[in-house]
Design an enzyme around this catalytic site. Structure first.
Site, PDB file in Angstrom:
ATOM      1  CG  ASP A   2      -2.192   0.423   0.957  1.00 52.05           C
ATOM      2  OD1 ASP A   2      -2.351   1.534   0.279  1.00 52.05           O
ATOM      3  OD2 ASP A   2      -3.259  -0.094   1.649  1.00 52.05           O
TER       4      ASP A   2
ATOM      5  CG  ASP B 219      -4.511   5.536   0.940  1.00 52.61           C
ATOM      6  OD1 ASP B 219      -5.583   4.856   1.149  1.00 52.61           O
ATOM      7  OD2 ASP B 219      -4.232   6.699   1.829  1.00 52.61           O
TER       8      ASP B 219
ATOM      9  CD  GLU C 205      -8.776   4.480  -1.077  1.00 56.98           C
ATOM     10  OE1 GLU C 205      -9.579   4.441  -0.493  1.00 56.98           O
ATOM     11  OE2 GLU C 205      -7.914   5.369  -1.260  1.00 56.98           O
TER      12      GLU C 205
ATOM     13  CG  HIS D  32      -9.329  -1.254   5.279  1.00 56.70           C
ATOM     14  ND1 HIS D  32      -8.886  -1.282   4.126  1.00 56.70           N
ATOM     15  CD2 HIS D  32      -8.706   0.235   5.465  1.00 56.70           C
ATOM     16  CE1 HIS D  32      -8.086  -0.235   3.590  1.00 56.70           C
ATOM     17  NE2 HIS D  32      -8.063   0.511   4.672  1.00 56.70           N
ATOM     18  CG  ASP D  33     -11.115   2.110   4.091  1.00 60.71           C
ATOM     19  OD1 ASP D  33     -10.911   2.397   5.258  1.00 60.71           O
ATOM     20  OD2 ASP D  33     -10.527   2.489   3.037  1.00 60.71           O
TER      21      ASP D  33
HETATM   22  C1  NOJ Z   1      -8.010   5.134   2.252  1.00 60.50           C
HETATM   23  C2  NOJ Z   1      -7.642   4.071   2.958  1.00 60.50           C
HETATM   24  O1  NOJ Z   1      -8.054   2.612   2.787  1.00 60.50           O
HETATM   25  C3  NOJ Z   1      -8.157   4.530   4.476  1.00 60.50           C
HETATM   26  O2  NOJ Z   1      -8.032   3.527   5.537  1.00 60.50           O
HETATM   27  C4  NOJ Z   1      -7.411   5.514   4.831  1.00 60.50           C
HETATM   28  O3  NOJ Z   1      -8.045   5.955   6.172  1.00 60.50           O
HETATM   29  C5  NOJ Z   1      -7.680   6.791   3.961  1.00 60.50           C
HETATM   30  N1  NOJ Z   1      -7.363   6.117   2.527  1.00 60.50           N
HETATM   31  C6  NOJ Z   1      -6.621   7.796   4.047  1.00 60.50           C
HETATM   32  O4  NOJ Z   1      -5.157   7.162   4.135  1.00 60.50           O
END
Ligand code: NOJ
Length: 536
Positions: A105, A207, A272, A333-334
């Site tokens: 990541d 990210d 992402e 995870h989000d």
């Molecule tokens: C996306 C990540 O998946 C998330 O967990 C994170 O809080 C934010 N980007 C900021 O880096």
């Protein structure tokens, strides 16, 4: 097998299935309650057995952990909480020995406020690192320089009393945004990519890929609808048209540059690309030129309700915009775990598996989020156990992301074998039936079904075969054909039939009640199937 022309974004990932490891909650090797790199190494055999091809490991770099690792204070190291650089090298070696690829990541939109660049940049207006970040004077009448808001709540600007200037952070104040208009930042990241490529990583999940470049004039973002006090940070963020802080054209230039760095290593760039309304035409720009990202996550399928027309529209629009280059996931995870989102209980689990049957046969690169294969739903947390800053730092009630982040239940041991200590976040009322150990032995289980689904995909899907819909928008069954396979899902509230195209079709995978007749496939509710053409 059909042989379609491969596009420029092809590579070893074409026929692959990915697996997201949220490292804190995967497997803890040393009893400190937090998952780590040696913990992942111990589970590589499980991942090979399951049949995935690549793993994406969430950030393990040195970090104050304000956002659990997405606040990086050294891009070229390993936080002692997660292990050492030697552990990382061993992970790569052991994964490769099993023909598993590893992508890491990369967090380029922001660093930690404890990163030496930021610490230096805040010492004075003239500091040589000041230009690594976005520092601005207050607005003419005082207050933040513009109306930009943080994803995690409140203004995107924090005042630094010492210099009287504000700095920008699209996430927490502990995550200052880097200035991607500064050539020095660009060069720093060239070296970071090279550092990890030299350690043999197979690619990067990038990210906040939509956020890197900002409009340097920093105008106010237009408001789309009024903000109310009771709105969650996510809702407030969505109330703005992010015309000037997200999705700027310059992002692509950075990814084109990185493409030239990764190409000699055969490494994957997976972004992402989290955009408002998940507009697939905007997401597709990151992959469609064939010289920027290889794959971009498309998030709409993670939020779409269990409704045939909404699902149909979601997939059709996405595949029209980017027919081959999107990445799909059930959960992350989000985001809430799919079984909870789809109604909870056995029904939610069955729907998730049925939905995966469709998702995993789409063109592109599908991902399993750790625990999806066990049918795990979200956990409920008591207020005092909440850890996610989105939940703990906002006055308006929001449940944050903790519910999807509880540790994996592995076996019949205290804390289900995740740790010999106390898990950093509660296991959340899992049962023995949830564990990998139980499900590996059970005659039928979510785990064995996911394994079988991946096997079916490997055995029968030609990854180069283009998609043809076999159902229309008004149908409760959503189905498509790729070469000699059909994947279909009944999203309706009743039983439903799918007329089959000509040929002799064989049922090779099913979820729920499915029966094959002459020229027709009969579906019960919440069911799905994969068919293979035996002969024309
Ligand atoms: C996306 C990540 O998946 C998330 O967990 C994170 O809080 C934010 N980007 C900021 O880096």
């Amino acid at each position: 097998m059909d042989s379609a022309v491969r596009n420029n974004n092809s590579g070893w990932w074409d026929g692959s299935v990915g697996y997201e490891i949220y490292i804190r909650s995967f497997a803890d090797s040393n009893g400190d309650g937090v998952g780590d790199l040696p913990g992942i190494i111990e589970k590589l055999d499980y991942l090979s057995w399951l049949g995935v091809d690549l793993v994406w490991v969430t950030p393990f770099y040195p970090s104050p952990m304000a956002d659990f690792g997405y606040d990086v204070s050294d891009y070229c190291g390993v936080d002692p909480l997660f292990g050492t650089l030697e552990d990382f090298d061993e992970l790569i070696e052991e994964a490769h020995r099993r023909e598993l690829r590893v992508i890491i990541d990369l967090v380029p939109n922001h660093s930690s406020s404890e990163h030496p660049w930021f610490l230096s940049s805040r010492t004075s207006i003239d500091d040589e690192f000041r230009g690594y970040y976005h520092w601005r004077d207050p607005a003419p009448g005082g207050g933040p320089p513009n109306n930009w808001v943080s994803h995690f709540g409140g203004s995107a600007w924090t005042l630094d009393k010492q210099s009287g200037q504000y700095y920008l952070h699209l996430f927490l104040p502990e995550q200052p945004d880097l200035n991607w208009n500064n050539p020095r930042v660009i060069k720093e990241f060239d070296e970071i990519l090279k550092f990890w490529l030299a350690r043999d990583v197979d690619g990067f999940r990038i990210d906040v890929a939509q956020g890197l470049v900002k409009n340097m004039l920093m105008p106010d973002n237009p408001l789309r609808f009024p903000i109310r006090d009771d709105m969650s940070p996510r809702q407030v963020f969505a109330a703005f048209d992010h015309r000037y802080d997200l999705d700027q054209g310059g992002n692509l230039e950075i990814f084109r540059r990185w493409r030239t760095l990764v190409e000699p290593h055969n490494s994957l760039l997976l972004g992402e690309v989290y955009l408002r309304d998940n507009d697939p035409n905007r997401v597709s720009r990151y992959v469609s030129s064939g010289d920027a990202l290889h794959r971009a996550f498309y998030f709409a399928p993670m939020h779409v309700p269990w409704d045939p027309q909404s699902m149909w529209d979601t997939f059709r629009d996405a595949l029209n915009a980017a027919p081959e280059d999107l990445s799909w996931a059930l959960s992350s995870h989000d985001d809430p775990r799919a079984p909870s989102r789809f109604g909870g209980g056995q029904e939610g689990k069955q729907r998730s598996l049925a939905y995966s049957t469709l998702l995993f046969f789409l063109p592109g690169l599908p991902f399993i989020y750790q625990g999806d294969e066990l049918g795990l739903p979200n956990i409920e947390l008591d207020q005092e156990d909440l850890a996610d800053p989105v939940a703990t730092r906002n006055a308006v009630e929001t449940d944050g992301r903790d519910g999807a982040r509880s540790p994996i239940p592995w076996r019949n041991d205290p804390e289900f074998g995740f740790t010999t200590g106390t898990p950093w976040i509660p296991m959340g009322g899992r049962s023995y039936e949830d564990t990998a150990e139980y499900q590996q032995e059970a005659e039928s289980s979510w785990l064995m079904s996911y394994k079988q689904l991946l096997e079916t995909r490997k055995d029968h899907l030609d990854p180069t075969a283009p998609l043809q819909w076999v159902t229309a928008r008004d149908s409760d069954v959503i189905g498509f054909r790729r070469g000699g396979t059909i994947s279909a899902l009944n999203v309706g509230v009743d039983d439903s039939d799918l007329p089959l195209p000509e040929g002799e079709w064989e049922l090779v995978f099913q979820v729920g009640e499915v029966a094959i007749g002459t020229g027709v496939l009969a579906f019960g509710v919440n069911s799905a199937a994969v068919l293979v053409l035996a002969s024309q």
